[in-house]
Write a protein that holds these residues in place. Sequence first.
Motif, PDB file in Angstrom:
ATOM      1  N   ALA A   1       0.834  -1.208   0.000  1.00 34.30           N
ATOM      2  CA  ALA A   1       0.000   0.000   0.000  1.00 34.30           C
ATOM      3  C   ALA A   1       0.868   1.257   0.000  1.00 34.30           C
ATOM      4  N   ASN A   2       1.863   1.289   0.875  1.00 31.60           N
ATOM      5  CA  ASN A   2       2.739   2.466   0.942  1.00 31.60           C
ATOM      6  C   ASN A   2       3.577   2.611  -0.317  1.00 31.60           C
ATOM      7  N   LEU A   3       3.987   1.487  -0.902  1.00 29.49           N
ATOM      8  CA  LEU A   3       4.738   1.562  -2.149  1.00 29.49           C
ATOM      9  C   LEU A   3       3.932   2.263  -3.235  1.00 29.49           C
ATOM     10  N   LEU A   4       2.675   1.867  -3.382  1.00 33.17           N
ATOM     11  CA  LEU A   4       1.846   2.488  -4.411  1.00 33.17           C
ATOM     12  C   LEU A   4       1.621   3.967  -4.131  1.00 33.17           C
ATOM     13  N   ARG A   5       1.450   4.312  -2.868  1.00 31.47           N
ATOM     14  CA  ARG A   5       1.273   5.741  -2.533  1.00 31.47           C
ATOM     15  C   ARG A   5       2.521   6.551  -2.858  1.00 31.47           C
ATOM     16  N   VAL A   6       3.679   6.003  -2.556  1.00 33.05           N
ATOM     17  CA  VAL A   6       4.928   6.694  -2.886  1.00 33.05           C
ATOM     18  C   VAL A   6       5.065   6.846  -4.397  1.00 33.05           C
ATOM     19  N   ALA A   7       4.756   5.798  -5.138  1.00 33.93           N
ATOM     20  CA  ALA A   7       4.878   5.842  -6.593  1.00 33.93           C
ATOM     21  C   ALA A   7       3.987   6.927  -7.192  1.00 33.93           C
ATOM     22  N   VAL A   8       2.734   6.963  -6.774  1.00 35.35           N
ATOM     23  CA  VAL A   8       1.804   7.954  -7.336  1.00 35.35           C
ATOM     24  C   VAL A   8       2.199   9.363  -6.904  1.00 35.35           C
ATOM     25  N   ALA A   9       2.717   9.528  -5.686  1.00 38.76           N
ATOM     26  CA  ALA A   9       3.209  10.840  -5.246  1.00 38.76           C
ATOM     27  C   ALA A   9       4.376  11.302  -6.122  1.00 38.76           C
ATOM     28  N   LEU A  10       5.237  10.370  -6.512  1.00 39.69           N
ATOM     29  CA  LEU A  10       6.341  10.716  -7.407  1.00 39.69           C
ATOM     30  C   LEU A  10       5.824  11.117  -8.783  1.00 39.69           C
ATOM     31  N   TRP A  11       4.788  10.433  -9.266  1.00 36.78           N
ATOM     32  CA  TRP A  11       4.184  10.820 -10.546  1.00 36.78           C
ATOM     33  C   TRP A  11       3.623  12.239 -10.473  1.00 36.78           C
ATOM     34  N   ALA A  12       2.905  12.517  -9.400  1.00 42.16           N
ATOM     35  CA  ALA A  12       2.327  13.860  -9.240  1.00 42.16           C
ATOM     36  C   ALA A  12       3.420  14.921  -9.187  1.00 42.16           C
ATOM     37  N   SER A  13       4.512  14.632  -8.480  1.00 40.46           N
ATOM     38  CA  SER A  13       5.621  15.585  -8.365  1.00 40.46           C
ATOM     39  C   SER A  13       6.284  15.824  -9.720  1.00 40.46           C
ATOM     40  N   THR A  14       6.360  14.771 -10.528  1.00 40.89           N
ATOM     41  CA  THR A  14       6.956  14.896 -11.866  1.00 40.89           C
ATOM     42  C   THR A  14       6.275  15.981 -12.678  1.00 40.89           C
ATOM     43  N   PHE A  15       4.960  15.896 -12.773  1.00 35.06           N
ATOM     44  CA  PHE A  15       4.239  16.824 -13.638  1.00 35.06           C
ATOM     45  C   PHE A  15       4.027  18.188 -12.967  1.00 35.06           C
ATOM     46  N   LEU A  16       4.075  18.218 -11.649  1.00 36.42           N
ATOM     47  CA  LEU A  16       4.059  19.516 -10.959  1.00 36.42           C
ATOM     48  C   LEU A  16       5.319  20.304 -11.294  1.00 36.42           C
ATOM     49  N   LEU A  17       6.475  19.628 -11.277  1.00 38.04           N
ATOM     50  CA  LEU A  17       7.718  20.295 -11.649  1.00 38.04           C
ATOM     51  C   LEU A  17       7.667  20.782 -13.091  1.00 38.04           C
ATOM     52  N   LEU A  18       7.227  19.913 -14.001  1.00 38.16           N
ATOM     53  CA  LEU A  18       7.200  20.279 -15.410  1.00 38.16           C
ATOM     54  C   LEU A  18       6.235  21.427 -15.687  1.00 38.16           C
ATOM     55  N   GLY A  19       5.210  21.547 -14.855  1.00 43.86           N
ATOM     56  CA  GLY A  19       4.218  22.594 -15.069  1.00 43.86           C
ATOM     57  C   GLY A  19       4.523  23.908 -14.378  1.00 43.86           C
ATOM     58  N   THR A  20       5.561  23.933 -13.538  1.00 43.82           N
ATOM     59  CA  THR A  20       5.792  25.148 -12.745  1.00 43.82           C
ATOM     60  C   THR A  20       7.191  25.741 -12.866  1.00 43.82           C
ATOM     61  N   THR A  21       8.137  25.037 -13.478  1.00 46.67           N
ATOM     62  CA  THR A  21       9.505  25.557 -13.516  1.00 46.67           C
ATOM     63  C   THR A  21      10.028  25.649 -14.932  1.00 46.67           C
ATOM     64  N   ASN A  22      10.924  26.615 -15.153  1.00 52.49           N
ATOM     65  CA  ASN A  22      11.640  26.753 -16.413  1.00 52.49           C
ATOM     66  C   ASN A  22      13.120  26.433 -16.260  1.00 52.49           C
ATOM     67  N   HIS A  23      13.545  26.044 -15.059  1.00 49.24           N
ATOM     68  CA  HIS A  23      14.948  25.747 -14.809  1.00 49.24           C
ATOM     69  C   HIS A  23      15.292  24.368 -15.368  1.00 49.24           C
ATOM     70  N   LEU A  24      16.312  24.309 -16.194  1.00 46.70           N
ATOM     71  CA  LEU A  24      16.657  23.061 -16.867  1.00 46.70           C
ATOM     72  C   LEU A  24      17.024  21.953 -15.880  1.00 46.70           C
ATOM     73  N   ALA A  25      17.699  22.312 -14.791  1.00 50.44           N
ATOM     74  CA  ALA A  25      18.098  21.293 -13.819  1.00 50.44           C
ATOM     75  C   ALA A  25      16.869  20.673 -13.166  1.00 50.44           C
ATOM     76  N   LEU A  26      15.880  21.497 -12.823  1.00 47.99           N
ATOM     77  CA  LEU A  26      14.665  20.968 -12.201  1.00 47.99           C
ATOM     78  C   LEU A  26      13.835  20.167 -13.196  1.00 47.99           C
ATOM     79  N   ILE A  27      13.821  20.606 -14.442  1.00 45.64           N
ATOM     80  CA  ILE A  27      13.119  19.833 -15.466  1.00 45.64           C
ATOM     81  C   ILE A  27      13.788  18.469 -15.638  1.00 45.64           C
ATOM     82  N   ALA A  28      15.107  18.432 -15.502  1.00 45.33           N
ATOM     83  CA  ALA A  28      15.829  17.160 -15.614  1.00 45.33           C
ATOM     84  C   ALA A  28      15.487  16.217 -14.467  1.00 45.33           C
TER      85      ALA A  28
END
Length: 409
Positions: free
Chosen positions: A277-304
């Motif tokens: 259960a915790n594994l799946l929650r961590v995985a989905v939280a990482l997915w959410a963080s991925t697209f939050l970064l891509l939608g909010t930053t223009n810094h190449l390092a953070l996009i990477a």
Amino acid sequence: MMVEPDSTRSPVGYPGALAVLLFVSTLGVMAGATVMPVLEVIRGDLGVSGTAAGLIITAHGLAIAVSSPLIGWLVDRWGVRAPLAGGLVLYGIAGGSGLFITSYPVLIVSRLIFGVGAAAVFSGTTTALLALYQGTQRDRVMGWRSTTTSLGGLIWPLLAGAVGGISWHAAFAVYLIGIPLGVAVLMTIPRLDASQRTTTGGPLRLLRQGPALLGFYALMISAALLLYALVVFLPQRLAEVGVTEPFLVSLYSVGSAVSMSLVGLVYARVRARLGYANLLRVAVALWASTFLLLGTTNHLALIAVAPVLFGLGNGIAFPALTVLIGETAPPELRGQAVSLSATGSFAGQFASPLLLGPVIEATTITTGFLVTSGIAVLALLALFATRIPAPASAVTDSRPTPAKTLVRS
């Protein structure tokens, strides 16, 4: 105080079969990626549009989604060896036929036939690993499978690109590896005793006995939607911030594959510590963080960083969901349960740009990524509101499946 031995370090049963199955697992992700390095050359040589050329990559996914239920029925009816071996040979012949094809319609037909073989490869390898291993050994091999799968997505396209410099036809020769692997499957993989095979009930029985499968399938579809949102639209996002050189763009994608490979090596220990259960929650939280970064930053390092986070999430979710689906289904219907996950995954891949594309066209890429992150957040909230029991194998002995249930051919 007596310390119990670390069962994740114990020898793994059926080493020959495991080596073959892990090698075969590298073929799944290469199905479309192998053609990508020479796609533009094919388009120019055959004189087709960009959309038509794209079908050379995506057509097999549609065939996988449609044919997977039949493949699952065959696996449950006849055991995994024959469908997997036959699928690998079909994979090699249909995929390798691009060596000689000079007609676009014929090439598309070959890709559809190839997709049927790829469906057998995906469902067959998954079902075989679930049948051969239990407990902590299953966690180990599923983690290794994530690693080899992601490595296949790096190595095979590089090889295809290298030989594709000779001719775009030569890139299709990479698929021929499926033929000797089909023979290797027949030589190494045990088969289930025929008395244990039954297919009574099919998908309706699956869902009646394991309604949790609907939730697991939903997560598999979500993972596929998000993956192809990243694959299709990350290059456009990079172009917005000035990264257009193909090699540099590829480096951003490599981060996802490398992180998925690394997490696969430690997956068994992480699973033992956190639980499913915790594994799946961590995985989905990482997915959410991925697209939050891509939608909010223009810094190449953070996009990477974003693709790396997504790869970590996939490296966690892929083996966990595979085991949960396999354990929720009755053993005699496991092939069909696994095949339905393939149908969902590849349908999700096919639908991803169709769903997210209009949102991006109506707004911006960053807005589209934020919407995608919001979808992942909703999935995360659903996971926190849901109880996910550990599968029975998580508390069983880690030894291989008892030999009396297996018959060497």
